[in-house]
Design an enzyme around this catalytic site. Sequence first.
Site, PDB file in Angstrom:
ATOM      1  N   PHE A  25       0.827  -1.208   0.000  1.00 50.23           N
ATOM      2  CA  PHE A  25       0.000   0.000   0.000  1.00 50.23           C
ATOM      3  C   PHE A  25       0.870   1.271   0.000  1.00 50.23           C
ATOM      4  O   PHE A  25       0.786   2.108  -0.909  1.00 50.23           O
ATOM      5  CB  PHE A  25      -0.936  -0.074   1.206  1.00 50.23           C
ATOM      6  CG  PHE A  25      -1.400   1.223   1.775  1.00 50.23           C
ATOM      7  CD1 PHE A  25      -1.990   2.179   0.968  1.00 50.23           C
ATOM      8  CD2 PHE A  25      -1.263   1.477   3.127  1.00 50.23           C
ATOM      9  CE1 PHE A  25      -2.427   3.385   1.509  1.00 50.23           C
ATOM     10  CE2 PHE A  25      -1.697   2.669   3.674  1.00 50.23           C
ATOM     11  CZ  PHE A  25      -2.269   3.626   2.862  1.00 50.23           C
ATOM     12  N   ILE A  26       1.739   1.425   0.992  1.00 50.10           N
ATOM     13  CA  ILE A  26       2.589   2.614   1.042  1.00 50.10           C
ATOM     14  C   ILE A  26       3.696   2.513   0.005  1.00 50.10           C
ATOM     15  O   ILE A  26       4.029   3.495  -0.669  1.00 50.10           O
ATOM     16  CB  ILE A  26       3.184   2.811   2.449  1.00 50.10           C
ATOM     17  CG1 ILE A  26       2.077   2.905   3.502  1.00 50.10           C
ATOM     18  CG2 ILE A  26       4.044   4.080   2.493  1.00 50.10           C
ATOM     19  CD1 ILE A  26       2.593   2.973   4.937  1.00 50.10           C
ATOM     20  N   ASP A  42       9.600  -7.352  -3.698  1.00 50.49           N
ATOM     21  CA  ASP A  42       8.428  -7.720  -2.896  1.00 50.49           C
ATOM     22  C   ASP A  42       8.172  -9.221  -3.060  1.00 50.49           C
ATOM     23  O   ASP A  42       8.251  -9.733  -4.176  1.00 50.49           O
ATOM     24  CB  ASP A  42       7.185  -6.930  -3.355  1.00 50.49           C
ATOM     25  CG  ASP A  42       6.140  -6.819  -2.261  1.00 50.49           C
ATOM     26  OD1 ASP A  42       5.649  -7.867  -1.797  1.00 50.49           O
ATOM     27  OD2 ASP A  42       5.796  -5.687  -1.884  1.00 50.49           O
ATOM     28  N   GLY A  49       1.876  -7.608  -0.194  1.00 47.36           N
ATOM     29  CA  GLY A  49       1.745  -6.713  -1.339  1.00 47.36           C
ATOM     30  C   GLY A  49       1.001  -7.374  -2.497  1.00 47.36           C
ATOM     31  O   GLY A  49       0.783  -8.587  -2.512  1.00 47.36           O
ATOM     32  N   ASP A  77      12.423 -12.317  -1.559  1.00 51.61           N
ATOM     33  CA  ASP A  77      12.196 -12.128  -0.132  1.00 51.61           C
ATOM     34  C   ASP A  77      13.401 -11.437   0.479  1.00 51.61           C
ATOM     35  O   ASP A  77      14.544 -11.804   0.189  1.00 51.61           O
ATOM     36  CB  ASP A  77      11.965 -13.501   0.522  1.00 51.61           C
ATOM     37  CG  ASP A  77      11.374 -13.411   1.901  1.00 51.61           C
ATOM     38  OD1 ASP A  77      12.035 -12.829   2.795  1.00 51.61           O
ATOM     39  OD2 ASP A  77      10.269 -13.931   2.112  1.00 51.61           O
ATOM     40  N   ILE A  78      13.163 -10.461   1.332  1.00 52.74           N
ATOM     41  CA  ILE A  78      14.271  -9.723   1.933  1.00 52.74           C
ATOM     42  C   ILE A  78      15.109 -10.602   2.870  1.00 52.74           C
ATOM     43  O   ILE A  78      16.225 -10.219   3.235  1.00 52.74           O
ATOM     44  CB  ILE A  78      13.782  -8.475   2.693  1.00 52.74           C
ATOM     45  CG1 ILE A  78      12.777  -8.847   3.791  1.00 52.74           C
ATOM     46  CG2 ILE A  78      13.213  -7.447   1.724  1.00 52.74           C
ATOM     47  CD1 ILE A  78      12.406  -7.694   4.703  1.00 52.74           C
ATOM     48  N   TYR A 120       5.347  -6.896  17.189  1.00 53.69           N
ATOM     49  CA  TYR A 120       5.558  -6.002  16.051  1.00 53.69           C
ATOM     50  C   TYR A 120       6.302  -4.742  16.481  1.00 53.69           C
ATOM     51  O   TYR A 120       7.262  -4.306  15.820  1.00 53.69           O
ATOM     52  CB  TYR A 120       4.220  -5.628  15.416  1.00 53.69           C
ATOM     53  CG  TYR A 120       4.329  -4.572  14.346  1.00 53.69           C
ATOM     54  CD1 TYR A 120       4.879  -4.878  13.115  1.00 53.69           C
ATOM     55  CD2 TYR A 120       3.880  -3.274  14.568  1.00 53.69           C
ATOM     56  CE1 TYR A 120       4.996  -3.905  12.118  1.00 53.69           C
ATOM     57  CE2 TYR A 120       3.981  -2.303  13.582  1.00 53.69           C
ATOM     58  CZ  TYR A 120       4.539  -2.619  12.361  1.00 53.69           C
ATOM     59  OH  TYR A 120       4.646  -1.663  11.393  1.00 53.69           O
ATOM     60  N   LYS A 126      10.001  -3.594  15.028  1.00 55.89           N
ATOM     61  CA  LYS A 126      10.267  -2.349  14.309  1.00 55.89           C
ATOM     62  C   LYS A 126      11.246  -1.454  15.074  1.00 55.89           C
ATOM     63  O   LYS A 126      12.062  -0.751  14.475  1.00 55.89           O
ATOM     64  CB  LYS A 126       8.961  -1.606  14.037  1.00 55.89           C
ATOM     65  CG  LYS A 126       7.988  -2.362  13.146  1.00 55.89           C
ATOM     66  CD  LYS A 126       8.578  -2.675  11.777  1.00 55.89           C
ATOM     67  CE  LYS A 126       8.585  -1.501  10.859  1.00 55.89           C
ATOM     68  NZ  LYS A 126       9.049  -1.833   9.498  1.00 55.89           N
ATOM     69  N   VAL A 159      -1.044   5.254   8.728  1.00 50.28           N
ATOM     70  CA  VAL A 159      -1.149   5.733   7.351  1.00 50.28           C
ATOM     71  C   VAL A 159      -2.390   5.120   6.698  1.00 50.28           C
ATOM     72  O   VAL A 159      -2.698   3.944   6.896  1.00 50.28           O
ATOM     73  CB  VAL A 159       0.114   5.361   6.553  1.00 50.28           C
ATOM     74  CG1 VAL A 159       0.051   5.964   5.150  1.00 50.28           C
ATOM     75  CG2 VAL A 159       1.365   5.821   7.290  1.00 50.28           C
TER      76      VAL A 159
END
Length: 317
Positions: free
Chosen positions: A12-13, A33, A38, A56-57, A144, A148, A174
């Site tokens: 989304f962002i 992504d 996503g 994948d990261i 979470y 972060k 957001v």
Amino acid sequence: MSHYVVTGGAGFIGSALVRALLEEGARRVVVIDNLLTGKEENLEEVRDRIEFHRTDIRWYEELAPLVRGADVVFHLAAIPSVPRSIAEPVLTHEVNMDGTFQVLRACREGGVRRLVYAASSSAYGDAETLPKTETMAPRPLSPYAVQKLAGEYYARVFYTCLGLETVSLRYFNVYGPRQDPNSPYSGVISVFMKALIERRPPTIFGDGEQTRDFTYVEDVTALTLKAARAPGVAGKVYNAGNGGRYSLNQVWEILQRLEGVQLPPVYGPPRPGDVRHSQADTTAARRDLGHQPRFSLEEGLKRTLDWYKHSARKVRS
């Protein structure tokens, strides 16, 4: 600067940021992504102008060559959900913490100039002081929030110890077009939009008097771009909000008024890990990054509602 990488760029962002980069004339935009949260359709209208890599990261060997030589990497890839982090702490830890470390590592070894990290206002927890300032001690209430916050710490030490410029932005609630309302972990405004279009009452967890600094996605992407370019801010953390505070009940009242309906909400039990009140102090972001939010809550809600209604008409046709 004209070579950018956006992790989580189909989200989304992330997809809003990709479009903003292209509108500015970016020469090369690489999107990474894994499509866990996503969606490729978020990039449908710009697909032929970007490089999209479904990876994948957490997979360093695939990630490293994709970020090598970038001017700026915007690291937005995450599983962004307090409830999901409680339900699936192992998965969210692996993506939000291990994945972030691999992105930082790849950027440092690949000669990236700066990384902008999407941090979270959840780091503040239920600290009673309002508005929240970056100098407050963190009080995370969920996996979470811990994940972060740890990403912020890693970003800072990758700058102070390893020389990679990093800037962390604590995003505050957001909302806007393309936010998915269909997941049990969806953001509240996207859920409100779906309920409004379907003409049914939404479920609000708790009494609805919990407050948030709801921030329109275009204001967030504008600030994110400024964080990529501002001088003298490496290693720092900034609030990315509008500085306002509205209850969920107030938001639902505005939406009913915009649409001309009356649909009293249904109230459910509060959700574990939810913060009661949240509001950003934007002083530092305005001073150092030139943050200038453009959209009031009502204007942002109207634009978002228009997009959801248009999207619903497309599905029906």
